[in-house]
Design a protein around this motif. Structure first.
Motif, PDB file in Angstrom:
ATOM      1  N   VAL A 156       0.933  -1.153  -0.136  1.00  0.00           N
ATOM      2  CA  VAL A 156       0.071  -0.076   0.045  1.00  0.00           C
ATOM      3  C   VAL A 156       0.832   1.097   0.076  1.00  0.00           C
ATOM      4  O   VAL A 156       0.695   2.173  -0.733  1.00  0.00           O
ATOM      5  N   PRO A 157       1.767   1.510   0.887  1.00  0.00           N
ATOM      6  CA  PRO A 157       2.642   2.621   0.767  1.00  0.00           C
ATOM      7  C   PRO A 157       3.404   2.982  -0.653  1.00  0.00           C
ATOM      8  O   PRO A 157       3.420   3.896  -0.907  1.00  0.00           O
ATOM      9  N   GLN A 158       3.703   1.756  -1.126  1.00  0.00           N
ATOM     10  CA  GLN A 158       4.213   1.932  -2.539  1.00  0.00           C
ATOM     11  C   GLN A 158       3.233   2.384  -3.629  1.00  0.00           C
ATOM     12  O   GLN A 158       3.522   3.272  -4.417  1.00  0.00           O
ATOM     13  N   TRP A 159       2.091   1.836  -3.409  1.00  0.00           N
ATOM     14  CA  TRP A 159       0.951   2.385  -4.612  1.00  0.00           C
ATOM     15  C   TRP A 159       0.743   3.656  -4.127  1.00  0.00           C
ATOM     16  O   TRP A 159       0.380   4.543  -5.234  1.00  0.00           O
ATOM     17  N   LEU A 160       0.857   4.327  -2.926  1.00  0.00           N
ATOM     18  CA  LEU A 160       0.354   5.664  -2.596  1.00  0.00           C
ATOM     19  C   LEU A 160       1.520   6.580  -3.119  1.00  0.00           C
ATOM     20  O   LEU A 160       1.197   7.823  -3.411  1.00  0.00           O
ATOM     21  N   SER A 161       2.658   6.119  -3.426  1.00  0.00           N
ATOM     22  CA  SER A 161       3.773   6.905  -3.930  1.00  0.00           C
ATOM     23  C   SER A 161       3.832   6.984  -5.471  1.00  0.00           C
ATOM     24  O   SER A 161       4.699   7.654  -6.080  1.00  0.00           O
ATOM     25  N   LEU A 162       2.824   6.148  -6.128  1.00  0.00           N
ATOM     26  CA  LEU A 162       3.107   6.079  -7.640  1.00  0.00           C
ATOM     27  C   LEU A 162       1.625   6.844  -8.186  1.00  0.00           C
ATOM     28  O   LEU A 162       0.754   6.780  -7.605  1.00  0.00           O
ATOM     29  N   PRO A 163       1.954   7.147  -9.574  1.00  0.00           N
ATOM     30  CA  PRO A 163       0.823   7.935 -10.259  1.00  0.00           C
ATOM     31  C   PRO A 163      -0.295   6.657 -10.256  1.00  0.00           C
ATOM     32  O   PRO A 163       0.203   5.602 -10.340  1.00  0.00           O
ATOM     33  N   PRO A 164      -1.562   7.146 -10.162  1.00  0.00           N
ATOM     34  CA  PRO A 164      -2.131   8.321 -10.156  1.00  0.00           C
ATOM     35  C   PRO A 164      -1.982   8.807  -8.519  1.00  0.00           C
ATOM     36  O   PRO A 164      -2.867  10.141  -8.528  1.00  0.00           O
ATOM     37  N   LEU A 165      -2.069   7.891  -7.680  1.00  0.00           N
ATOM     38  CA  LEU A 165      -2.297   8.570  -6.169  1.00  0.00           C
ATOM     39  C   LEU A 165      -1.125   9.446  -5.686  1.00  0.00           C
ATOM     40  O   LEU A 165      -1.619  10.202  -4.936  1.00  0.00           O
ATOM     41  N   ALA A 166      -0.073   9.539  -6.270  1.00  0.00           N
ATOM     42  CA  ALA A 166       0.996  10.343  -5.656  1.00  0.00           C
ATOM     43  C   ALA A 166       0.550  11.779  -6.051  1.00  0.00           C
ATOM     44  O   ALA A 166       0.968  12.577  -4.870  1.00  0.00           O
ATOM     45  N   GLN A 167      -0.149  12.216  -6.853  1.00  0.00           N
ATOM     46  CA  GLN A 167      -0.632  13.535  -6.943  1.00  0.00           C
ATOM     47  C   GLN A 167      -1.589  14.046  -5.965  1.00  0.00           C
ATOM     48  O   GLN A 167      -1.724  15.200  -5.643  1.00  0.00           O
ATOM     49  N   ALA A 168      -2.419  12.905  -5.345  1.00  0.00           N
ATOM     50  CA  ALA A 168      -3.240  13.212  -4.401  1.00  0.00           C
ATOM     51  C   ALA A 168      -2.856  13.047  -2.910  1.00  0.00           C
ATOM     52  O   ALA A 168      -3.307  13.766  -1.949  1.00  0.00           O
ATOM     53  N   VAL A 169      -1.789  12.285  -2.719  1.00  0.00           N
ATOM     54  CA  VAL A 169      -1.120  12.160  -1.494  1.00  0.00           C
ATOM     55  C   VAL A 169      -0.216  13.000  -0.907  1.00  0.00           C
ATOM     56  O   VAL A 169       0.904  13.243  -1.853  1.00  0.00           O
ATOM     57  N   LEU A 170      -0.138  13.680   0.196  1.00  0.00           N
ATOM     58  CA  LEU A 170       0.679  14.445   0.751  1.00  0.00           C
ATOM     59  C   LEU A 170       1.649  13.851   1.720  1.00  0.00           C
ATOM     60  O   LEU A 170       3.073  13.931   1.381  1.00  0.00           O
ATOM     61  N   GLN A 171       1.340  13.214   2.712  1.00  0.00           N
ATOM     62  CA  GLN A 171       1.966  12.271   3.530  1.00  0.00           C
ATOM     63  C   GLN A 171       1.340  11.057   4.006  1.00  0.00           C
ATOM     64  O   GLN A 171       0.270  10.980   3.836  1.00  0.00           O
ATOM     65  N   VAL A 172       2.106   9.696   3.970  1.00  0.00           N
ATOM     66  CA  VAL A 172       1.806   8.560   4.471  1.00  0.00           C
ATOM     67  C   VAL A 172       2.336   8.309   5.858  1.00  0.00           C
ATOM     68  O   VAL A 172       3.684   8.421   5.941  1.00  0.00           O
ATOM     69  N   ALA A 173       1.706   7.889   6.948  1.00  0.00           N
ATOM     70  CA  ALA A 173       2.299   7.553   8.228  1.00  0.00           C
ATOM     71  C   ALA A 173       1.572   6.396   8.667  1.00  0.00           C
ATOM     72  O   ALA A 173       0.322   6.173   8.402  1.00  0.00           O
ATOM     73  N   GLU A 174       2.440   5.683   9.616  1.00  0.00           N
ATOM     74  CA  GLU A 174       1.737   4.352  10.102  1.00  0.00           C
ATOM     75  C   GLU A 174       0.742   4.919  11.326  1.00  0.00           C
ATOM     76  O   GLU A 174       0.990   5.915  12.051  1.00  0.00           O
ATOM     77  N   ALA A 175      -0.323   4.323  11.162  1.00  0.00           N
ATOM     78  CA  ALA A 175      -1.280   4.791  12.413  1.00  0.00           C
ATOM     79  C   ALA A 175      -1.222   4.632  13.604  1.00  0.00           C
ATOM     80  O   ALA A 175      -0.289   3.675  14.068  1.00  0.00           O
ATOM     81  N   HIS A 176      -1.748   5.358  14.584  1.00  0.00           N
ATOM     82  CA  HIS A 176      -1.448   5.232  15.924  1.00  0.00           C
ATOM     83  C   HIS A 176      -2.245   3.799  16.296  1.00  0.00           C
ATOM     84  O   HIS A 176      -3.153   3.407  15.843  1.00  0.00           O
TER      85      HIS A 176
END
Length: 193
Positions: A156-176
């Protein structure tokens, strides 16, 4: 290859040969320099570590998983958002505006769902969403190739860093821990322009 020293007989033989030979350039004065002697090399002796049969080695063997856990990789990424907001988010003080649960899905099912969820959330003006991947089942079939558990957790973190999601995502962090801990991710979205 090391050079050996010439014996006195070999040195005397060489001097006789040089006296009887015709010089190639007789106008140059002969130089009575002695034959060069090779410099002796110092031998470096490495101390041998003591070894006792039956004593285990003190170093632990590395595991099969060569890449660090996703939480460590995400912690090393540069901060793209406000530091105060990031700290508040990491402490679990911000409530996610949306949640996607990917438990039990394959990669083929999870990737399109994640893409549509993130793009729809950004279009709706949401800033913080929670993506739950689960920690993964530990199932090692004992084969020669190691099997990474938590495939979605790593992917999932890799998918969030690739297009088309990279333009929408500012930051990804592990949840509390209150929102799922290592089995979930906070996804902080960019403002919709």
């Amino acid at each position: 290859m090391t050079r050996r020293r010439l014996s006195p007989e070999e040195v005397e033989l060489w001097r006789k040969v040089t006296q009887t030979a015709d010089r190639l350039h007789p106008e140059r004065a002969p130089h009575p320099a002695p034959l060069p002697k090779p410099k002796p090399k110092k031998r470096v002796v490495t101390p041998v570590a003591s070894f006792t049969v039956g004593v285990r080695a003190s170093t632990a063997l590395p595991g099969h998983d060569l890449s660090p856990p996703p939480g460590e990789r995400l912690a090393r990424t540069p901060l793209k958002m406000d530091r105060k907001t990031h700290a508040k988010m990491k402490r679990g003080k911000m409530a996610p505006e949306g949640k996607l649960d990917l438990h039990g899905m394959t990669m083929d099912q999870a990737h399109p769902r994640l893409t549509s969820f993130i793009l729809r959330a950004q279009a709706e003006g949401k800033r913080l969403v929670l993506v739950v991947t689960g920690k993964g089942k530990h199932r090692d079939d004992g084969g020669p190739i190691p099997v990474r558990h938590g495939v979605l957790r790593h992917q999932v973190p890799q998918w969030l860093s690739l297009p088309p999601l990279a333009q929408a995502v500012l930051q990804v962090a592990e949840a509390h821990v209150s929102h799922g801990g290592g089995g979930a991710y906070y996804v902080y979205l960019r403002r919709n322009r």
